[in-house]
Design a protein around this motif. Structure first.
Motif, PDB file in Angstrom:
ATOM      1  N   ARG A  30       1.054  -0.793   0.366  1.00  0.00           N
ATOM      2  CA  ARG A  30      -0.068   0.316   0.348  1.00  0.00           C
ATOM      3  C   ARG A  30       1.067   1.548   0.311  1.00  0.00           C
ATOM      4  O   ARG A  30       1.895   1.088   0.410  1.00  0.00           O
ATOM      5  CB  ARG A  30      -0.645  -0.214   1.133  1.00  0.00           C
ATOM      6  N   ASP A  34      -1.925   5.936   1.451  1.00  0.00           N
ATOM      7  CA  ASP A  34      -2.901   5.494   1.804  1.00  0.00           C
ATOM      8  C   ASP A  34      -2.628   4.754   2.904  1.00  0.00           C
ATOM      9  O   ASP A  34      -3.960   4.505   4.681  1.00  0.00           O
ATOM     10  CB  ASP A  34      -3.167   3.643   0.566  1.00  0.00           C
ATOM     11  N   ARG A  35      -1.787   4.048   3.437  1.00  0.00           N
ATOM     12  CA  ARG A  35      -1.628   4.237   5.325  1.00  0.00           C
ATOM     13  C   ARG A  35      -1.894   4.930   5.981  1.00  0.00           C
ATOM     14  O   ARG A  35      -2.151   4.528   6.777  1.00  0.00           O
ATOM     15  CB  ARG A  35      -0.111   2.921   5.218  1.00  0.00           C
ATOM     16  N   ALA A  38      -5.776   5.618   6.344  1.00  0.00           N
ATOM     17  CA  ALA A  38      -6.851   4.831   6.863  1.00  0.00           C
ATOM     18  C   ALA A  38      -6.676   5.236   8.485  1.00  0.00           C
ATOM     19  O   ALA A  38      -7.040   4.083   9.136  1.00  0.00           O
ATOM     20  CB  ALA A  38      -6.195   3.166   6.447  1.00  0.00           C
ATOM     21  N   SER A  41      -9.741   6.905   8.862  1.00  0.00           N
ATOM     22  CA  SER A  41     -10.827   7.344   7.937  1.00  0.00           C
ATOM     23  C   SER A  41     -12.180   8.072   8.893  1.00  0.00           C
ATOM     24  O   SER A  41     -13.125   8.406   8.171  1.00  0.00           O
ATOM     25  CB  SER A  41     -10.860   5.985   7.960  1.00  0.00           C
ATOM     26  N   SER A  56      -7.033   5.615  -2.046  1.00  0.00           N
ATOM     27  CA  SER A  56      -7.762   4.933  -1.365  1.00  0.00           C
ATOM     28  C   SER A  56      -9.572   5.526  -0.558  1.00  0.00           C
ATOM     29  O   SER A  56     -10.128   4.485  -0.682  1.00  0.00           O
ATOM     30  CB  SER A  56      -6.972   3.625  -0.426  1.00  0.00           C
ATOM     31  N   ARG A  57      -9.650   6.912  -0.366  1.00  0.00           N
ATOM     32  CA  ARG A  57     -10.791   7.090  -0.622  1.00  0.00           C
ATOM     33  C   ARG A  57     -10.790   9.222  -0.932  1.00  0.00           C
ATOM     34  O   ARG A  57      -9.949   9.208  -1.100  1.00  0.00           O
ATOM     35  CB  ARG A  57     -11.302   7.051   1.055  1.00  0.00           C
ATOM     36  N   THR A 204      -4.821  -6.418   7.298  1.00  0.00           N
ATOM     37  CA  THR A 204      -5.440  -4.773   7.246  1.00  0.00           C
ATOM     38  C   THR A 204      -5.613  -4.852   5.501  1.00  0.00           C
ATOM     39  O   THR A 204      -6.680  -3.927   4.855  1.00  0.00           O
ATOM     40  CB  THR A 204      -4.698  -4.472   8.222  1.00  0.00           C
ATOM     41  N   SER A 205      -4.241  -4.827   5.185  1.00  0.00           N
ATOM     42  CA  SER A 205      -4.660  -4.364   3.588  1.00  0.00           C
ATOM     43  C   SER A 205      -5.190  -4.931   2.849  1.00  0.00           C
ATOM     44  O   SER A 205      -5.624  -4.224   2.248  1.00  0.00           O
ATOM     45  CB  SER A 205      -2.436  -5.151   2.930  1.00  0.00           C
ATOM     46  N   ASN A 208      -8.318  -3.066   3.181  1.00  0.00           N
ATOM     47  CA  ASN A 208      -8.615  -1.774   2.627  1.00  0.00           C
ATOM     48  C   ASN A 208      -8.535  -2.006   1.220  1.00  0.00           C
ATOM     49  O   ASN A 208      -8.764  -1.295   0.249  1.00  0.00           O
ATOM     50  CB  ASN A 208      -6.942  -0.862   2.950  1.00  0.00           C
ATOM     51  N   GLU A 213     -14.440  -3.408   5.759  1.00  0.00           N
ATOM     52  CA  GLU A 213     -15.200  -2.387   7.194  1.00  0.00           C
ATOM     53  C   GLU A 213     -15.146  -3.311   7.906  1.00  0.00           C
ATOM     54  O   GLU A 213     -16.575  -3.366   8.438  1.00  0.00           O
ATOM     55  CB  GLU A 213     -14.987  -0.874   7.809  1.00  0.00           C
TER      56      GLU A 213
END
Length: 300
Positions: A30, A34-35, A38, A41, A56-57, A204-205, A208, A213
């Motif tokens: 990632r 992005d990490r 996360a 969020s 990623s978002r 977790t990766s 994501n 979630e």
């Protein structure tokens, strides 16, 4: 949980990385940016100061003036796009930042009459780019510094933090670890593959990557995979865990929240485990019948 906005500083020349696009460098599959995203969020507005790139978002993009003007200039650009009473400020190169550290900062910033909270690293150094600031005093001090010096470009962060009443939060051994060099990147990549961390990092990766979630009880799923492999056949392990996930998704489609979804996973895993154990028990019952007794064969 206290409402907050977040500003992520993702600019800079990354000279110690040979000019590489540091926020896009991958650790554990990632991007560093992005990490960090996360870990926060739950933010209302997410403002990233730096060059636009896939994330990623969704985020709001802006740039400091002038570009390359340093962290205070970037912070000044970002804070103009926030509205919450508290602002989380992060650098984009924190591979091990997690929600627990964000929650601890928000809690500390909400106590007493202070003006925010920042993390300290294991050596006791303040980390102003791992902090929560109350928006009003943050804007006030940035305006005063800009007036006094003509602009925020090139100013050190300590000019800001020394003027604010900030609580300190112990970041622990890893949350404040940042990646300034390729040696830092290599160390971060090695750490996530350590035996005690690799499964949590991988799960977790994957969550994501898939946009899931959900708190997954890895012990339950690993036990299920073991029972399916032992009681049925080795290929049954991955196939069974896939089917459990599918069944849990169907059962949780109308769930009210992540707790109900997690319960659906646990129930599906329980049923599949019980089935695998029944298969194993039947196989155990059949083994003595399949073994030759030696009677009537002429053997002594």
């Amino acid at each position: 949980m206290t409402a907050y906005d977040v500003i992520v500083l993702a600019g800079g020349a990354a000279k110690r990385l040979g000019g590489a696009d540091k926020p896009a460098v991958r650790v554990g599959g990632r991007a560093l940016l992005d990490r960090v995203l996360a870990a926060c969020s739950g933010a209302g507005a997410t403002v990233v100061v730096g060059g636009r790139r896939p994330t990623s978002r969704p985020v709001v993009w802006t740039r400091e003036v002038p570009e390359g003007g340093g962290p205070l200039a970037a912070l000044g650009a970002g804070v103009r796009l926030t509205t919450a009473e508290r602002v989380l400020v992060l650098s984009a190169d924190l591979p091990f930042l997690g929600p627990a550290t964000v929650d601890a900062l928000l809690a500390a910033a909400g106590e007493g009459g202070g003006e925010g909270a920042l993390c300290t690293d294991p050596d006791g150094r303040d980390q102003p780019l791992l902090a929560v600031y109350r928006a009003e005093p943050l804007r006030r001090e940035l305006a005063l510094l800009a007036t006094e010096h003509g602009s925020l470009a090139g100013l050190p962060l300590r000019l800001l933090t020394t003027e604010l009443d900030l609580a300190r939060v112990d970041a622990g051994p890893h949350a404040a670890f940042d990646c300034d060099t390729w040696e830092d990147i290599a160390a971060a990549r090695a750490r996530i593959r350590e035996h005690g961390a690799v499964l949590d990092e991988w799960i977790t990766s994957v969550k994501n990557e898939l946009g899931i979630e959900l708190d997954v009880d890895t012990d339950v799923l690993l036990d299920l995979a073991r029972d399916a492999a032992h009681g049925v056949a080795r290929p049954a392990a991955p196939l069974t865990t896939f089917l459990v996930g599918y069944a849990a998704a169907r059962a949780s489609a109308a769930a009210a929240g992540p707790e109900e979804a997690a319960a659906a996973v646990a129930e599906a895993a329980r049923k599949a485990t019980a089935l695998a154990l029944r298969w194993e028990a039947e196989a155990a019952e059949e083994r003595p019948r399949a073994e030759p007794s030696g009677e009537g064969t002429g053997t002594p």
